[in-house]
Design an enzyme around this catalytic site. Structure first.
Site: not given
Ligand code: PMP
Length: 405
Positions: A122, A199, A202, A225, A363
């Site tokens: 991401h 990270d 998910q 999440k 993203c």
């Molecule tokens: N890493 C991953 C794999 C994600 O799916 C996301 C959220 N889509 C993020 C990071 C960022 O998370 P946040 O917007 O809650 O900071």
């Protein structure tokens, strides 16, 4: 034990509404999950009975808020199997947690050093490292992803060299649902003395997370999440690392002693929590994680896997479908494209039928481009999604394809 999904759905009032005249089918859980009443009630109770700033006052409410805040830290530590609560730093979420490490880590990075990420990151676990590399004239190395959407572990091993200073990898891909072998990755990296940040954005709502077993050095996730509120998340760090790292931000309770000449810093984890923290968020996150614990993550996983498998099987039978990400181990995410149809058009028609999916690059633009695409349609599942909803989603997709073709 099978979960009583109909009972669980009653905990999530938002799900019982109609969208465009149709019952809402919420399949955008990878972007954010809905919140159970237990979490909402926790937020109301905090502001009705407990609100005060933490670590500052001798008065009753301040002591209550501080106690509850530290209990939440303790609970989160237990939830991810950290060694101690001091290893849990509250942040705004995954993105802030990664930025935090990528910023305070710069003192360990020099010209020509390398940071290894993967092609499925991401942007939140890519851009902070890329920018750090730019600042320090270091190199960003990227582990490739195969056609099925799995990491090429052989390449991984080769990319970690004596110049590597950090490995950063997603536990689960937000585009493909691939579950990465994080235990193997930390073992490979540690063999060469390299720390690993995982990270977990998910993973936290879908898989058991055990940072000690994983042996990662850092683990980042967001409460929103995992059925918790927005604006709160966690950076787990091994105590030895957190002690070595300088503060990320300055001010408030993160100090030990301040004079105009010099400041000494507080102990862990307060050294990393500058300013008034999101106390209510931490308490509500605890409630959300307790909700997961009560339902049992293994039950949740089984249910979501069954719905995912069911939906994937049916989707693949529709003409001209290409599923993006068919890893041997995956969870909760179904990304696809339909021959000759723009994902946005399909997503818009699904919305008209009450179905919330995500379209675009999610993203993770380099990953989507690696598959020769500019975007996908992504359906992502949570604890409350049913087989019937999967049927509605597939039926609506079929109808939308007929209209668009
Ligand atoms: N890493 C991953 C794999 C994600 O799916 C996301 C959220 N889509 C993020 C990071 C960022 O998370 P946040 O917007 O809650 O900071």
């Amino acid at each position: 034990m099978a979960l009583n999904i109909q009972q669980i759905r009653k905990d999530f009032p938002v799900l019982s509404q109609k969208v465009n005249g149709k019952p809402l089918v919420y399949l955008d859980n990878a972007a954010t999950t809905q919140k159970p009443v237990q979490v909402m009630e926790r937020i109301t109770r905090y502001y009705s009975e407990e609100n005060s700033n933490v670590h500052r006052g001798v008065h009753h409410l301040s002591q209550v808020a501080t106690e509850k805040f530290e209990e939440a830290r303790k609970y989160v530590a237990g939830f991810i199997h950290a060694n101690k609560p001091e290893e849990i730093v509250f942040t705004r979420g995954t993105t802030e947690s990664v930025n935090f490490v990528a910023t305070v880590f710069q003192q360990f990075i020099g010209e020509g050093d390398e940071i290894v990420i993967t092609a499925m990151e991401h942007h939140s676990n890519l851009v902070p490292w890329q920018q750090l590399c730019h600042r320090k004239k270091a190199k960003l190395k990227v582990v490739p992803v195969n056609e099925k959407g799995e990491l090429e572990l052989g390449a991984f091993e080769k990319l970690i060299t004596s110049k590597t200073k950090m490995v950063a990898v997603a536990h689960v891909s937000n585009v493909m649902g691939t579950i990465n072998p994080v235990e193997k990755i930390t073992a490979l990296a540690h063999k060469k003395g390299v720390p690993v940040l995982v990270d977990g954005a998910q993973a936290i709502a879908h898989l058991p997370v055990d940072v000690r077993k994983m042996d990662c050095d850092f683990y980042a996730f967001s409460a929103h999440k995992a059925y918790g509120p927005m604006g709160i998340g966690v950076l787990y760090g091994k105590e030895e690392w957190l002690n070595k790292l300088p503060p990320y931000q300055f001010g408030g309770e993160m100090v030990d002693h301040v004079s105009f000449e010099k400041t000494t810093f507080n102990v862990l984890p307060y050294k990393f929590e500058a300013g008034t923290p999101n106390v209510c968020g931490a308490l509500a996150m605890e409630t959300a994680l307790r909700y997961i614990e009560e339902k049992d993550i293994e039950n949740i996983r089984q249910h979501e896997d069954e719905v995912l498998e069911y939906a994937t099987g049916k989707l693949k039978k529709l003409p001209g479908m290409r599923v993006i990400g068919e890893a041997g181990k995956k969870t909760a995410v179904l990304s696809f494209v339909a021959d000759g149809i723009h994902p946005y058009d399909l997503g818009t028609l699904l919305d008209q039928m009450g179905i919330a999916v995500r379209t675009g690059h999610h993203c993770a633009q380099p990953l989507v481009e690696r598959f020769g695409l500019s975007g996908t349609v992504r359906a992502s599942f949570g604890i409350y999604n049913t087989f019937k909803e999967a049927d509605v989603f597939i039926g609506a997709t079929k109808q939308a394809l007929d209209m668009l073709r």
